[in-house]
Design a protein around this motif. Structure first.
Motif, PDB file in Angstrom:
ATOM      1  N   TYR A   1     -12.495  -7.085  -3.773  1.00 45.72           N
ATOM      2  CA  TYR A   1     -12.240  -5.691  -3.415  1.00 45.72           C
ATOM      3  C   TYR A   1     -13.381  -4.801  -3.891  1.00 45.72           C
ATOM      4  O   TYR A   1     -13.898  -3.968  -3.130  1.00 45.72           O
TER       5      TYR A   1
ATOM      6  N   ILE B   1      -7.790   1.778   2.243  1.00 44.39           N
ATOM      7  CA  ILE B   1      -7.958   1.176   0.926  1.00 44.39           C
ATOM      8  C   ILE B   1      -9.426   1.161   0.512  1.00 44.39           C
ATOM      9  O   ILE B   1      -9.777   1.512  -0.623  1.00 44.39           O
TER      10      ILE B   1
ATOM     11  N   LEU C   1      -8.075   5.381  -5.686  1.00 45.99           N
ATOM     12  CA  LEU C   1      -7.168   4.252  -5.552  1.00 45.99           C
ATOM     13  C   LEU C   1      -6.895   3.585  -6.904  1.00 45.99           C
ATOM     14  O   LEU C   1      -7.797   3.403  -7.723  1.00 45.99           O
TER      15      LEU C   1
ATOM     16  N   TRP D   1       0.854  -1.195   0.000  1.00 44.85           N
ATOM     17  CA  TRP D   1       0.000   0.000   0.000  1.00 44.85           C
ATOM     18  C   TRP D   1       0.884   1.237   0.000  1.00 44.85           C
ATOM     19  O   TRP D   1       1.694   1.436   0.899  1.00 44.85           O
TER      20      TRP D   1
ATOM     21  N   PHE E   1      -2.585   0.459  -4.537  1.00 46.50           N
ATOM     22  CA  PHE E   1      -2.712  -0.809  -3.822  1.00 46.50           C
ATOM     23  C   PHE E   1      -2.284  -1.917  -4.777  1.00 46.50           C
ATOM     24  O   PHE E   1      -2.908  -2.124  -5.822  1.00 46.50           O
TER      25      PHE E   1
END
Length: 349
Positions: free
Chosen positions: A260, A299, A305, A126, A133
């Motif tokens: 995710y 995250i 991200l 990270w 990520f």
């Protein structure tokens, strides 16, 4: 009037002590719960110690015959002889102080199983400054030099010396600075998947047929919400696409990506603490509970991200071969060292 004020003050004092008492009780309960979670998570911590200096040229010399072949031919069991032991993690100078990286290992079976076997090995990194990520999948059949054991499949390092030997082997092979680790069993991982109502996956016809035959279910190709048991079976699948361990590594990254996205789209802050409570019960790690939850929260909540998924060794930088009678993936080590260090740290060697 004075009597009324006195009664009010007395009432306020009583209320204050009642509230304080409630806070004390809650703090005690929370402290016990958190202590239990951390006690489970930090069970059997692997020591970090200064490591020996090793010559990289010697380390990555072409594979030689397995030093255990002769002994294995005479039926010597290295688990019974006591030569296999827990290895500490060797200290590494941090390459970039702002980047948080750790090794994630999913052990086959239960977390506490004595028979240490793993088909899932990842580097998770990270970079908060770049909001990047990165998840790196390391196929278990990658052929690497393991200190004192010769050339073996990567997952043999975990079987022979635990997390410490696996971390040291990856650091030496690819020039990394891993010091932190998280490991969990497939049974506990399945429980976590069920705890978030399953994981979505876009199944191919081959994958659906594989799961149906293995588990006796009736899945079809296309988008499916998989149970914990089905997710684990899919993560371990290395036959449905005829690509072996490299196909399995790609499948694992695909499931990580959909998981995710699913977690992010369905994220509920009120569920965060119970979820991380479940995580802490199932894992073993030297990462602090605070760091683990902070990174997870950052995250999930990040608006910009970048998710990068990598298979190491990189495409067109390895040779598939047979070594000591079994399939193996031999990386081009220098090329892969350069590529993965660029990927994780943005540095040029």
């Amino acid at each position: 009037m004075e009597q009324k004020q006195s009664n009010q003050q007395k009432g306020l004092r009583n209320a204050f002590w009642i509230v304080l008492g409630l806070f004390a009780v809650l703090a005690t309960i929370f402290g016990i719960a958190l202590g239990t979670l951390l006690g489970n998570k930090n069970k059997n911590l692997v020591e970090i110690v200064p490591g020996p200096m090793r010559d990289l040229a010697v380390l990555l010399a072409p594979p030689t015959p397995d030093p255990f072949v002769k002994a294995l031919a005479t039926d010597v069991d290295y688990y019974e002889t006591g030569e296999i032991q827990e290895i500490p993690i060797y200290e590494q100078k941090k390459i970039d102080k702002f980047i948080f990286s750790f090794l994630v290992v999913v052990q086959n079976g239960k977390t506490d199983a004595e028979d240490r076997q793993t088909d899932m090995i990842f580097i998770v990194s990270w970079n908060p400054l770049q909001q990047k990520f990165t998840v790196v999948s390391l196929p278990r059949d990658t052929l690497v030099p393991i200190a004192d054991y010769g050339w073996k499949h990567l997952n043999a390092a975990y079987s022979l010396g635990g997390i410490g030997l696996l971390v040291n082997t990856i650091n030496e092979t690819y020039g990394l600075d891993l010091q932190n680790y998280v490991y969990i069993g497939t049974e506990e991982l399945a429980t976590l998947a069920d705890g978030v109502n399953g994981i979505p996956a876009l199944l191919t016809e081959g994958e659906a047929a594989y799961l149906n035959e293995k588990l006796g279910c009736a899945l079809q190709a296309g988008q499916q919400q998989l149970t914990g048991e089905q997710v684990i079976a899919l993560l371990l699948d290395r036959t449905s696409d005829n690509k072996g361990d490299l196909g399995r590594a790609g499948r694992q990254l695909s499931i990580i990506e959909t998981t995710y996205t699913y977690m992010r789209d369905n994220f509920d802050s009120s569920f965060m603490w119970p979820f991380f409570g479940m995580v802490s019960k199932g894992i073993r790690s030297n990462v602090s509970f605070e760091d683990l939850t902070t990174v997870g929260y950052e995250i999930i909540e990040s608006d910009e991200l970048t998710l990068k998924l990598v298979i190491l060794p990189y495409e067109d930088s390895y040779t598939e071969m047979t070594y000591d009678g079994s399939y193996a993936i031999l990386p081009e080590f220098e090329k892969n060292r350069i590529l993965i260090r660029q990927e994780l740290y943005g540095i040029e060697d």
